[in-house]
Design an enzyme around this catalytic site. Structure first.
Site, PDB file in Angstrom:
ATOM      1  N   LYS A  13       0.841  -1.214   0.000  1.00 48.22           N
ATOM      2  CA  LYS A  13       0.000   0.000   0.000  1.00 48.22           C
ATOM      3  C   LYS A  13       0.864   1.248   0.000  1.00 48.22           C
ATOM      4  O   LYS A  13       2.029   1.234   0.469  1.00 48.22           O
ATOM      5  CB  LYS A  13      -0.961   0.025   1.195  1.00 48.22           C
ATOM      6  CG  LYS A  13      -0.314   0.062   2.593  1.00 48.22           C
ATOM      7  CD  LYS A  13       0.125   1.425   3.080  1.00 48.22           C
ATOM      8  CE  LYS A  13       0.929   1.368   4.366  1.00 48.22           C
ATOM      9  NZ  LYS A  13       1.657   2.597   4.676  1.00 48.22           N
ATOM     10  N   PRO A 101       9.119  -4.205  -0.580  1.00 46.51           N
ATOM     11  CA  PRO A 101      10.330  -3.923   0.200  1.00 46.51           C
ATOM     12  C   PRO A 101      10.104  -4.094   1.707  1.00 46.51           C
ATOM     13  O   PRO A 101       9.039  -3.746   2.227  1.00 46.51           O
ATOM     14  CB  PRO A 101      10.661  -2.460  -0.144  1.00 46.51           C
ATOM     15  CG  PRO A 101       9.488  -1.918  -0.890  1.00 46.51           C
ATOM     16  CD  PRO A 101       8.697  -3.073  -1.419  1.00 46.51           C
ATOM     17  N   ALA A 103      10.423  -3.213   5.547  1.00 43.83           N
ATOM     18  CA  ALA A 103      10.521  -1.955   6.305  1.00 43.83           C
ATOM     19  C   ALA A 103      10.604  -0.760   5.364  1.00 43.83           C
ATOM     20  O   ALA A 103      11.370   0.166   5.573  1.00 43.83           O
ATOM     21  CB  ALA A 103      11.731  -1.975   7.259  1.00 43.83           C
ATOM     22  N   GLY A 105       7.812   1.133   4.396  1.00 45.65           N
ATOM     23  CA  GLY A 105       6.665   2.047   4.496  1.00 45.65           C
ATOM     24  C   GLY A 105       5.529   1.641   3.571  1.00 45.65           C
ATOM     25  O   GLY A 105       4.634   2.423   3.283  1.00 45.65           O
ATOM     26  N   MET A 106       5.567   0.376   3.102  1.00 47.71           N
ATOM     27  CA  MET A 106       4.535  -0.101   2.174  1.00 47.71           C
ATOM     28  C   MET A 106       3.742  -1.271   2.759  1.00 47.71           C
ATOM     29  O   MET A 106       3.023  -1.959   2.036  1.00 47.71           O
ATOM     30  CB  MET A 106       5.160  -0.505   0.844  1.00 47.71           C
ATOM     31  CG  MET A 106       5.894   0.652   0.189  1.00 47.71           C
ATOM     32  SD  MET A 106       6.234   0.319  -1.525  1.00 47.71           S
ATOM     33  CE  MET A 106       4.590   0.539  -2.221  1.00 47.71           C
ATOM     34  N   ALA A 107       3.876  -1.476   4.064  1.00 46.76           N
ATOM     35  CA  ALA A 107       3.095  -2.488   4.794  1.00 46.76           C
ATOM     36  C   ALA A 107       3.349  -3.908   4.295  1.00 46.76           C
ATOM     37  O   ALA A 107       2.427  -4.722   4.211  1.00 46.76           O
ATOM     38  CB  ALA A 107       1.596  -2.150   4.760  1.00 46.76           C
ATOM     39  N   GLY A 108       4.604  -4.222   3.994  1.00 51.13           N
ATOM     40  CA  GLY A 108       4.942  -5.569   3.535  1.00 51.13           C
ATOM     41  C   GLY A 108       4.675  -6.629   4.596  1.00 51.13           C
ATOM     42  O   GLY A 108       4.126  -7.692   4.299  1.00 51.13           O
ATOM     43  N   GLY A 109       5.041  -6.355   5.847  1.00 50.94           N
ATOM     44  CA  GLY A 109       4.790  -7.320   6.927  1.00 50.94           C
ATOM     45  C   GLY A 109       3.291  -7.519   7.133  1.00 50.94           C
ATOM     46  O   GLY A 109       2.833  -8.639   7.408  1.00 50.94           O
ATOM     47  N   SER A 110       2.538  -6.453   6.984  1.00 52.21           N
ATOM     48  CA  SER A 110       1.078  -6.546   7.123  1.00 52.21           C
ATOM     49  C   SER A 110       0.489  -7.376   5.988  1.00 52.21           C
ATOM     50  O   SER A 110      -0.449  -8.162   6.190  1.00 52.21           O
ATOM     51  CB  SER A 110       0.455  -5.147   7.104  1.00 52.21           C
ATOM     52  OG  SER A 110       0.985  -4.379   8.166  1.00 52.21           O
ATOM     53  N   ASP A 143      -2.235  -1.863   9.781  1.00 50.52           N
ATOM     54  CA  ASP A 143      -2.376  -1.908   8.324  1.00 50.52           C
ATOM     55  C   ASP A 143      -2.852  -3.265   7.808  1.00 50.52           C
ATOM     56  O   ASP A 143      -3.057  -3.423   6.603  1.00 50.52           O
ATOM     57  CB  ASP A 143      -1.017  -1.615   7.651  1.00 50.52           C
ATOM     58  CG  ASP A 143      -0.504  -0.210   7.937  1.00 50.52           C
ATOM     59  OD1 ASP A 143      -1.320   0.676   8.262  1.00 50.52           O
ATOM     60  OD2 ASP A 143       0.715   0.002   7.821  1.00 50.52           O
TER      61      ASP A 143
HETATM   62  O1  C5P Z   1       0.085  -1.265  14.221  1.00 52.38           O
HETATM   63  P1  C5P Z   1       1.518  -1.481  13.889  1.00 52.38           P
HETATM   64  O2  C5P Z   1       2.121  -2.601  14.685  1.00 52.38           O
HETATM   65  O3  C5P Z   1       1.785  -1.630  12.429  1.00 52.38           O
HETATM   66  O4  C5P Z   1       2.280  -0.162  14.326  1.00 52.38           O
HETATM   67  C1  C5P Z   1       3.670  -0.109  14.445  1.00 52.38           C
HETATM   68  C2  C5P Z   1       4.049   1.087  15.290  1.00 52.38           C
HETATM   69  O5  C5P Z   1       3.781   2.296  14.563  1.00 52.38           O
HETATM   70  C3  C5P Z   1       3.303   1.224  16.586  1.00 52.38           C
HETATM   71  O6  C5P Z   1       3.942   0.489  17.600  1.00 52.38           O
HETATM   72  C4  C5P Z   1       3.392   2.732  16.847  1.00 52.38           C
HETATM   73  O7  C5P Z   1       4.661   3.085  17.367  1.00 52.38           O
HETATM   74  C5  C5P Z   1       3.300   3.302  15.442  1.00 52.38           C
HETATM   75  N1  C5P Z   1       1.915   3.662  15.083  1.00 52.38           N
HETATM   76  C6  C5P Z   1       1.328   4.758  15.686  1.00 52.38           C
HETATM   77  N2  C5P Z   1       0.052   5.112  15.355  1.00 52.38           N
HETATM   78  C7  C5P Z   1      -0.639   4.402  14.429  1.00 52.38           C
HETATM   79  C8  C5P Z   1      -0.062   3.286  13.792  1.00 52.38           C
HETATM   80  C9  C5P Z   1       1.231   2.938  14.148  1.00 52.38           C
HETATM   81  O8  C5P Z   1       1.949   5.433  16.524  1.00 52.38           O
HETATM   82  N3  C5P Z   1      -1.870   4.770  14.129  1.00 52.38           N
END
Ligand code: C5P
Length: 311
Positions: A13, A101, A103, A105-110, A143
């Site tokens: 994404k 990629p 880490a 910023g494209m939500a690959g792990g998600s 995500d």
């Molecule tokens: O939800 P996720 O595990 O992907 O989020 C990773 C980290 O990004 C969170 O631990 C938090 O530090 C930050 N985050 C946030 N606010 C959001 C989404 C993510 O601060 N709405």
């Protein structure tokens, strides 16, 4: 069981807008965002095994070494959560093929977590309702629910409360990838630091973005791109400005850091323009790899393991 091995594919994404509000008591930030799935995918193959195992492979340019294969892998956590919810033994081997990629910023792990949910639900024939999968996805990360539905959607709350957006047409994007990933929590923390004690307005999506999507108007969409995390990402990684400036010079309709970075996304007028931006970025050395993709792309779904990866 119908099959001993099932593959699911989930998209990357970008955030067309990412408005970040205040820090909540649970450590997350209140968001208003528009997610847009693009044609870059991870495939997760779930096969019967004695215990839960994870292996990772990937397309060229993918830093697969950076993906954990232990219980911290989000796809493994997805399997454990689904197993607990359905009462099935989590005895599967997950093979993750990365096209997104790590880490970046494209939500690959998600995407991996969403694909693992869909693959194991099929492998175990648990046939969970979409709403149950969505609830499990929200527990895994902000995500993950979007990676299940794909397309273009408004995300509220911490990003997990989704409403599909009215959107027409397809958009051509160029993605500038960086070798080293960025930590999402660190980028949010830098955003807090830069903002100091400022009182923040309620995060909201602009009318300009929503009408650009309704009209399928790429020029208006380019002008409406915004990311409140961009100052934090460029503060931590000043070199991102090089790629952003280059895209602007090549006439990109808009350029933006994707999510928490370091991937930078450029909107092109069409495929020829995308090629022009791609060539300029590749020649510049401002990024480690360049990909041309279009959006919107569909959410996590089953695929025939023999199907070609580039759709
Ligand atoms: O939800 P996720 O595990 O992907 O989020 C990773 C980290 O990004 C969170 O631990 C938090 O530090 C930050 N985050 C946030 N606010 C959001 C989404 C993510 O601060 N709405």
């Amino acid at each position: 069981m119908a099959s001993a091995s099932v593959t699911a594919r989930a998209p990357a994404k970008i955030n067309l807008q990412l408005a970040v509000g205040g820090l909540r008591p649970d450590g997350y930030h209140e968001l208003a965002t528009v997610f847009h799935a693009v044609g870059l995918y991870d495939d997760v193959t779930a096969s019967e095994a004695d215990t839960l195992q994870v292996s990772v492979g990937g397309d060229r340019d993918m830093a697969t070494d950076a993906v954990p294969t232990d219980a911290t892998n989000l796809a493994a956590q997805a399997v454990l959560l689904l197993a607990e919810h359905t009462g099935v033994e989590p005895a599967v081997h997950l093979h993750i093929h990365k096209g997104i990629p790590t880490a970046g910023g494209m939500a690959g792990g998600s995407a991996d977590a969403a694909a693992a949910l869909v693959a194991c639900d099929a492998l175990w024939e648990t046939a969970l309702p979409r709403a149950d999968l969505h609830a499990l996805a929200a527990k895994l990360g902000s995500d993950v629910p979007f990676a299940l539905i794909g397309g273009t959607a408004i995300g509220m709350g911490r990003g997990e409360v989704l409403t599909p957006a009215l959107a027409r047409g397809r958009f051509e994007w160029v993605l500038a990838l960086a070798n080293d990933g960025m930590s999402t929590p660190e980028v949010y923390a830098e955003c807090d630091r830069l903002r100091g004690r400022r009182v923040l307005p309620e995060p909201r999506i602009t009318d300009g973005l929503m009408s650009a999507l309704r009209a399928g108007d790429a020029h208006a969409l380019g002008a409406a791109l915004r990311n409140d995390l961009q100052p934090a990402a460029t503060s931590l990684r000043p070199a991102l400005r090089l790629a952003l400036d280059l895209g602007e010079e090549r006439g990109a309709l808009g350029g933006i850091v994707s999510g928490s970075g370091p991937t930078v996304a450029f909107l092109a007028r069409g495929s020829e323009h995308a090629l022009d931006i791609t060539v300029a970025l590749s020649a510049s050395g401002a990024c480690s790899a360049v990909k041309r993709v279009s959006g919107p792309a569909p959410g996590a779904r089953l695929v025939d393991a023999a199907a070609p990866r580039q759709l």
